[in-house]
Design a protein around this motif. Structure first.
Motif, PDB file in Angstrom:
ATOM      1  N   ASP A  66      -0.636   5.597   7.668  1.00 50.29           N
ATOM      2  CA  ASP A  66      -1.744   6.616   7.974  1.00 50.29           C
ATOM      3  C   ASP A  66      -3.065   5.871   7.539  1.00 50.29           C
ATOM      4  O   ASP A  66      -3.431   4.679   7.194  1.00 50.29           O
ATOM      5  CB  ASP A  66      -1.420   7.806   6.958  1.00 50.29           C
TER       6      ASP A  66
ATOM      7  N   GLU B   4       0.979  -1.162  -0.008  1.00 50.76           N
ATOM      8  CA  GLU B   4      -0.132   0.064  -0.149  1.00 50.76           C
ATOM      9  C   GLU B   4       0.974   1.196  -0.142  1.00 50.76           C
ATOM     10  O   GLU B   4       2.100   1.222   0.296  1.00 50.76           O
ATOM     11  CB  GLU B   4      -0.921  -0.066   1.303  1.00 50.76           C
ATOM     12  N   TRP B   5       0.354   2.408  -0.393  1.00 52.56           N
ATOM     13  CA  TRP B   5       1.201   3.589  -0.438  1.00 52.56           C
ATOM     14  C   TRP B   5       0.069   4.716  -0.219  1.00 52.56           C
ATOM     15  O   TRP B   5      -0.889   4.507  -0.823  1.00 52.56           O
ATOM     16  CB  TRP B   5       2.058   3.688  -1.407  1.00 52.56           C
TER      17      TRP B   5
HETATM   18  P1  5GP Z   1       6.173  10.658   9.855  1.00 53.79           P
HETATM   19  O1  5GP Z   1       6.404  11.772   8.648  1.00 53.79           O
HETATM   20  O2  5GP Z   1       5.636  11.566  10.906  1.00 53.79           O
HETATM   21  O3  5GP Z   1       7.257   9.718  10.080  1.00 53.79           O
HETATM   22  O4  5GP Z   1       4.855   9.842   9.374  1.00 53.79           O
HETATM   23  C1  5GP Z   1       3.755  10.642   8.727  1.00 53.79           C
HETATM   24  C2  5GP Z   1       2.645   9.656   8.637  1.00 53.79           C
HETATM   25  O5  5GP Z   1       2.962   8.469   7.449  1.00 53.79           O
HETATM   26  C3  5GP Z   1       2.287   8.719  10.002  1.00 53.79           C
HETATM   27  O6  5GP Z   1       0.853   8.743   9.866  1.00 53.79           O
HETATM   28  C4  5GP Z   1       2.700   7.387   9.552  1.00 53.79           C
HETATM   29  O7  5GP Z   1       1.953   6.621  10.122  1.00 53.79           O
HETATM   30  C5  5GP Z   1       2.297   7.419   8.138  1.00 53.79           C
HETATM   31  N1  5GP Z   1       3.221   6.395   7.438  1.00 53.79           N
HETATM   32  C6  5GP Z   1       4.551   5.886   7.521  1.00 53.79           C
HETATM   33  N2  5GP Z   1       4.511   4.799   6.880  1.00 53.79           N
HETATM   34  C7  5GP Z   1       3.723   4.667   6.118  1.00 53.79           C
HETATM   35  C8  5GP Z   1       3.425   3.735   4.949  1.00 53.79           C
HETATM   36  O8  5GP Z   1       4.359   2.802   4.648  1.00 53.79           O
HETATM   37  N3  5GP Z   1       2.167   3.837   4.272  1.00 53.79           N
HETATM   38  C9  5GP Z   1       1.396   4.644   4.595  1.00 53.79           C
HETATM   39  N4  5GP Z   1       0.267   4.737   4.167  1.00 53.79           N
HETATM   40  N5  5GP Z   1       1.599   5.619   5.648  1.00 53.79           N
HETATM   41  C10 5GP Z   1       2.588   5.604   6.417  1.00 53.79           C
END
Ligand code: 5GP
Ligand code: ADP
Length: 196
Positions: free
Chosen positions: A116, A85-86
């Motif tokens: 997220d 997923e992304w």
């Molecule tokens: P941060 O920049 O604070 O590390 O992460 C920002 C958001 O991206 C957080 O809500 C985190 O859970 C989400 N996130 C981190 N890795 C992934 C991923 O692989 N896929 C998705 N969809 N969200 C992610």
């Protein structure tokens, strides 16, 4: 004559399946803190390392918190079907490398994704058996305090993340379980219990 043994109304327990658990919640709620606390005591808990186009924060290392990639590399990961997923989150892209997750599940080990809301929704579609856990703040003001107090983002990025947080908080009911992050210790214990 039927030879079936009646078991009354109790369901037959299914064999224990390795579980995929998704942990989501607004930026600054404490997801990384809770997961780090749990893994300090239980290093055996496997956490997927995502790829991101976000720049590393001070102290973040490539391959540890994230695989830090540029836009071109991220495009390739998508094109090659390498992401489970992304999503784009507050101006950067984030994705879960597919193969590492499948390998763990195949080996019978629990898998934890910290992603997220958009990612959680994609996982729910493609892997309906996944367990979705929402980490909620004790209050809105406390979320603002934590995100601001972390000191890792500019005021503009904080504003952007808080706007996204409103949408995320409104989606809490889509999740199977909500944990309120008042105490890191308590939530880490509750999360560990859910993974097993
Ligand atoms: P941060 O920049 O604070 O590390 O992460 C920002 C958001 O991206 C957080 O809500 C985190 O859970 C989400 N996130 C981190 N890795 C992934 C991923 O692989 N896929 C998705 N969809 N969200 C992610
Ligand atoms: P996220 O990974 O959800 O974006 P972080 O784990 O980076 O959030 O936490 C954001 C800030 O909140 C950090 O400064 C962290 O120390 C703090 N924090 C996390 N959990 C708690 C808690 N239960 N009580 C008080 N502060 C917390």
């Amino acid at each position: 004559m039927s030879t079936a043994v009646s078991r009354g109304t109790s369901p037959v327990s299914p064999a224990r399946q390795p579980r995929l658990t998704v942990l989501s919640g607004p930026s600054g709620v404490g997801k990384s803190t809770v997961v780090a606390h749990m893994r300090k005591a239980h290093p055996e808990v496997w956490l997927s390392v995502s790829a991101t186009t976000r720049k590393p924060r001070p102290g973040e290392q490539d391959g540890v918190q994230y695989f830090f990639v540029d836009d071109e590399e991220f495009d390739k990961l998508i094109a090659n079907g390498e992401l489970l997923e992304w999503a784009e989150f507050a101006g950067n892209r984030y994705g879960t490398p597919r193969q590492a997750v499948l390998d763990r599940l195949e080996a019978g080990e629990p898998v934890l994704l910290e992603i997220d809301l958009q990612g959680a929704r994609q996982v729910r579609e493609t892997m309906p058996e996944a367990q979705l856990v929402f980490l909620a703040p004790p209050s809105w003001d406390e979320l603002v305090r934590r995100l601001t107090g972390r000191g890792t983002e500019s005021p503009e990025v904080i504003e952007r993340r808080l706007a996204v947080a409103k949408v995320e908080l409104a989606a809490e009911s889509e999740f199977d379980v909500t944990l309120v992050n008042t105490s890191v210790e308590d939530v880490a214990r509750e999360l560990l219990a859910l993974l097993r």
